[in-house]
Scaffold this motif. Sequence first.
Motif, PDB file in Angstrom:
ATOM      1  N   ASN A 184       0.696  -1.226   0.065  1.00 33.48           N
ATOM      2  CA  ASN A 184      -0.162  -0.143   0.183  1.00 33.48           C
ATOM      3  C   ASN A 184       0.749   1.064   0.059  1.00 33.48           C
ATOM      4  OD1 ASN A 184      -2.821  -1.067   0.128  1.00 33.48           O
ATOM      5  ND2 ASN A 184      -1.923  -2.128   2.192  1.00 33.48           N
ATOM      6  N   TYR A 185       2.036   1.155   0.017  1.00 35.24           N
ATOM      7  CA  TYR A 185       2.961   2.299   0.159  1.00 35.24           C
ATOM      8  C   TYR A 185       4.195   2.343  -0.552  1.00 35.24           C
ATOM      9  CZ  TYR A 185       0.270   2.678   4.466  1.00 35.24           C
ATOM     10  OH  TYR A 185      -0.771   2.751   5.360  1.00 35.24           O
ATOM     11  N   ILE A 186       4.755   3.538  -0.737  1.00 26.41           N
ATOM     12  CA  ILE A 186       6.060   3.924  -1.349  1.00 26.41           C
ATOM     13  C   ILE A 186       6.825   4.933  -0.399  1.00 26.41           C
ATOM     14  CG2 ILE A 186       7.156   4.991  -3.330  1.00 26.41           C
ATOM     15  CD1 ILE A 186       4.505   4.770  -5.114  1.00 26.41           C
ATOM     16  N   ASP A 214       0.594  11.038  -3.751  1.00 23.19           N
ATOM     17  CA  ASP A 214       1.434  11.934  -4.337  1.00 23.19           C
ATOM     18  C   ASP A 214       1.282  12.289  -5.780  1.00 23.19           C
ATOM     19  OD1 ASP A 214       2.506  11.964  -1.500  1.00 23.19           O
ATOM     20  OD2 ASP A 214       4.410  11.688  -2.000  1.00 23.19           O
ATOM     21  N   ASN A 260      -0.567  15.203   3.012  1.00 24.47           N
ATOM     22  CA  ASN A 260       0.089  14.846   4.425  1.00 24.47           C
ATOM     23  C   ASN A 260       1.863  14.654   4.166  1.00 24.47           C
ATOM     24  OD1 ASN A 260      -2.733  13.875   4.758  1.00 24.47           O
ATOM     25  ND2 ASN A 260      -2.043  14.397   6.725  1.00 24.47           N
ATOM     26  N   GLY A 261       2.335  15.012   5.138  1.00 26.79           N
ATOM     27  CA  GLY A 261       3.821  14.933   4.952  1.00 26.79           C
ATOM     28  C   GLY A 261       4.248  13.515   5.571  1.00 26.79           C
ATOM     29  N   GLY A 262       5.394  13.382   5.868  1.00 27.35           N
ATOM     30  CA  GLY A 262       5.801  12.056   6.171  1.00 27.35           C
ATOM     31  C   GLY A 262       6.421  11.193   5.317  1.00 27.35           C
ATOM     32  N   ALA A 263       7.068  10.121   5.631  1.00 26.09           N
ATOM     33  CA  ALA A 263       7.957   9.252   4.794  1.00 26.09           C
ATOM     34  C   ALA A 263       7.312   8.430   3.728  1.00 26.09           C
ATOM     35  CB  ALA A 263       8.904   8.232   5.615  1.00 26.09           C
ATOM     36  N   LEU A 264       5.934   8.256   3.960  1.00 27.24           N
ATOM     37  CA  LEU A 264       5.455   7.154   2.902  1.00 27.24           C
ATOM     38  C   LEU A 264       4.275   7.928   2.057  1.00 27.24           C
ATOM     39  CD1 LEU A 264       4.942   4.169   5.476  1.00 27.24           C
ATOM     40  CD2 LEU A 264       6.731   4.423   3.746  1.00 27.24           C
ATOM     41  N   ASP A 265       4.315   7.380   0.890  1.00 28.43           N
ATOM     42  CA  ASP A 265       3.151   7.976   0.071  1.00 28.43           C
ATOM     43  C   ASP A 265       1.981   6.543  -0.054  1.00 28.43           C
ATOM     44  OD1 ASP A 265       1.480   8.652  -2.214  1.00 28.43           O
ATOM     45  OD2 ASP A 265       3.095   8.238  -3.572  1.00 28.43           O
ATOM     46  N   MET A 266       0.904   6.909  -0.322  1.00 29.24           N
ATOM     47  CA  MET A 266      -0.030   5.780   0.057  1.00 29.24           C
ATOM     48  C   MET A 266      -0.516   5.394  -1.665  1.00 29.24           C
ATOM     49  SD  MET A 266      -3.168   5.017   2.177  1.00 29.24           S
ATOM     50  CE  MET A 266      -4.503   6.072   1.610  1.00 29.24           C
ATOM     51  N   ILE A 267      -0.385   4.217  -2.058  1.00 27.77           N
ATOM     52  CA  ILE A 267      -0.989   3.773  -3.205  1.00 27.77           C
ATOM     53  C   ILE A 267      -2.492   3.475  -3.305  1.00 27.77           C
ATOM     54  CG2 ILE A 267      -0.739   1.815  -5.111  1.00 27.77           C
ATOM     55  CD1 ILE A 267       2.266   1.386  -4.204  1.00 27.77           C
ATOM     56  N   PHE A 292      -5.040   9.760   4.654  1.00 23.46           N
ATOM     57  CA  PHE A 292      -4.232  10.794   4.162  1.00 23.46           C
ATOM     58  C   PHE A 292      -5.572  11.861   3.643  1.00 23.46           C
ATOM     59  CE2 PHE A 292      -0.181  10.060   2.807  1.00 23.46           C
ATOM     60  CZ  PHE A 292       0.174   8.786   3.399  1.00 23.46           C
ATOM     61  N   ARG A 303       8.755   7.949   0.004  1.00 21.92           N
ATOM     62  CA  ARG A 303       8.851   8.987  -0.799  1.00 21.92           C
ATOM     63  C   ARG A 303      10.312   9.209  -1.091  1.00 21.92           C
ATOM     64  NH1 ARG A 303       3.996  12.274   2.656  1.00 21.92           N
ATOM     65  NH2 ARG A 303       2.496  11.983   1.160  1.00 21.92           N
ATOM     66  N   ARG A 345      17.422   9.450   9.709  1.00 23.66           N
ATOM     67  CA  ARG A 345      16.417  10.392  10.032  1.00 23.66           C
ATOM     68  C   ARG A 345      15.288  10.136  11.155  1.00 23.66           C
ATOM     69  NH1 ARG A 345      14.130   8.354   3.944  1.00 23.66           N
ATOM     70  NH2 ARG A 345      12.266   9.521   4.567  1.00 23.66           N
ATOM     71  N   TYR A 386      11.050  16.486   0.012  1.00 26.12           N
ATOM     72  CA  TYR A 386      10.349  15.633  -0.659  1.00 26.12           C
ATOM     73  C   TYR A 386      10.221  16.084  -2.381  1.00 26.12           C
ATOM     74  CZ  TYR A 386       9.395  12.893   3.445  1.00 26.12           C
ATOM     75  OH  TYR A 386       9.670  12.140   4.855  1.00 26.12           O
ATOM     76  N   GLU A 391      12.245   9.287  11.453  1.00 31.70           N
ATOM     77  CA  GLU A 391      11.404   7.976  11.512  1.00 31.70           C
ATOM     78  C   GLU A 391      12.083   6.776  10.704  1.00 31.70           C
ATOM     79  OE1 GLU A 391      11.510  10.169   9.143  1.00 31.70           O
ATOM     80  OE2 GLU A 391       9.868  10.638   8.006  1.00 31.70           O
ATOM     81  N   ILE A 450       5.838  16.346  -2.705  1.00 31.77           N
ATOM     82  CA  ILE A 450       5.096  17.214  -1.921  1.00 31.77           C
ATOM     83  C   ILE A 450       6.194  18.292  -1.282  1.00 31.77           C
ATOM     84  CG2 ILE A 450       3.316  15.438  -1.307  1.00 31.77           C
ATOM     85  CD1 ILE A 450       5.047  15.086   1.344  1.00 31.77           C
ATOM     86  N   GLU A 502       7.234  19.329   1.699  1.00 33.17           N
ATOM     87  CA  GLU A 502       7.686  19.138   3.023  1.00 33.17           C
ATOM     88  C   GLU A 502       8.883  18.804   3.043  1.00 33.17           C
ATOM     89  OE1 GLU A 502       5.436  17.995   5.953  1.00 33.17           O
ATOM     90  OE2 GLU A 502       3.703  18.882   4.950  1.00 33.17           O
ATOM     91  N   PRO A 547       0.696   6.132   8.188  1.00 36.19           N
ATOM     92  CA  PRO A 547      -0.415   6.664   7.852  1.00 36.19           C
ATOM     93  C   PRO A 547      -1.176   5.864   7.290  1.00 36.19           C
ATOM     94  CG  PRO A 547       1.012   7.681   6.411  1.00 36.19           C
ATOM     95  CD  PRO A 547       1.922   6.738   7.287  1.00 36.19           C
ATOM     96  N   SER A 553      -0.959   6.931  -6.920  1.00 38.17           N
ATOM     97  CA  SER A 553      -0.905   7.219  -5.497  1.00 38.17           C
ATOM     98  C   SER A 553      -1.085   8.694  -5.142  1.00 38.17           C
ATOM     99  CB  SER A 553       0.745   6.995  -5.197  1.00 38.17           C
ATOM    100  OG  SER A 553       1.329   8.211  -5.739  1.00 38.17           O
TER     101      SER A 553
END
Lengths: 186, 327
Positions: free
Chosen positions: A87-89, B285, B316-323, B223, A91, A162, A123, A164, A126, A128, B220, B283
Amino acid sequence: MRRFKLTIQVLLLLSLIPFSAFGEVAYSFDVSNSYYASIPHFEDELPFRSSDATSVALGLIGYEATPWGVSLDLSSLYVTDSLPFGNYIARGFCNIGLRIRGSYQFTPVFSLFGSIGSEVNFYHKIEEAFASFSVQLGPQFRLPTSIRHHLNLTIPITVHLRKEITAPMIGIGLRYSYIPNEEHPT
Amino acid sequence: MKKLILLLFIPLLLLVTSCELLWDEPLQGDFYYVVLGLDYTNDASTGDNGNDLEGTIHDAKELFQTFTLLSEATERNSYGYLMMQEGNSLLGTSTFTINGETISNYPSVANVTAVLKNLAEVTKQEDLIIFTYSGHGYEDTGDLALAITTYGNPTTSDALPPDALLALMDAIPGKKLLLIDSCYSGNFVKESTSSTSTVYDSTISDYFGKYFAEAIYEPPNLFAMSASANTDSYEGIFNTIDHNHGIFTYALLEALGWNHLHGTDLSTETLSTPPAGKNGRISVDGLYRYIKENQGLPYKLSLSTFPSNIQHPMTNGGALDMILFTY
């Protein structure tokens, strides 16, 4: 904030140490490509996510002697989005920072180098930003070059710290140094 | 030399054997989408000087159809809920049954809350839930101006504050996305614990301050993407299609592959390849970047854009983007 100021002060202080007393001024340019493994501090679908990282650094000022070398580098790193999984990538981002780099020469060809630095990261997609620190260590091999022009093959092993994520990186690169005042042997 | 060549191949070897290629991907679950659109013609402030909106119903209908087509293209079980306030009525035009409860499609606070509370009972962790809103947002707070339940002016009980909607969404299992096209909708995008927005005023000390702050980053599952930050958002008439849309939603529809030159019967439409997708994936992003680059208004004020209105989408910020979708 106080810790950030302290870090900057230490970096500036180190850059003012009169290394010129024992070496020649050197300017350098460094480029490398690395595998970037994002190990999360949170529960993710994977133990780590993989990205590609390209680093470029400019040695603003440096000193080289035998066997030591030190420099203050302006560094930049470009990290791609991770391979998509689940579900994720993770960034992708780019950063800019300062690092103190040192090297120790064991033989005319082989030396070890290390660095510590701090960066501001942005990033790609986005708007941020976040802060990070990095520690680097690795071997470098002098390629046949002239006295004033040094070219080293480097194998940087880096840990990108970093908030996290802790991201070990391993890669390969080249570091070119120009030593304007180096005398030719007579 | 052989050792050197071996070392050259280390990064390549690591990539080939990386986690992503060896682990089984988690299953994609069902897709739920709740689409809201309000034109406000049934409240007291009607007419040219009122707060009627002309693009929101188009936004909602076309987004609903886009999600329906996307769910077919991605071969996911899907459940769509279109909630519209259109015209002078205070009643819905149909009902849904979720978790055994029958709920009107009239987008009042009570009905929207009932839909989301019941979705929380039927969705699973692997599901995707998208909530979209096209309508007014209250100045400064960003509260959603939901449909009135008695004739007259809207009251505070007709508003749904960001924290209330986020709490309702938080209670729903699964991966969730809010798409809010309204004024001050940046209030729905909560600050990340690991990164700092550069849209609002921020300095390098804020970035380092967050690094050392105690707040922990959590992966997260909710989003939000908003049309604007802390400003108004706009709708416009698009000459090529001869009807209004929200500036944000128009670009969002385009990003998802919607054909703006459609006929009156939306059910016969098809999607083109989503331009916001990359390698068969859409995604958060990807959508965000497409909207920012293709929306009909500049996203920041500059000499070249002055004196145009600006509208800065946020996410939203943070390390992950959601597919969201794999097609």
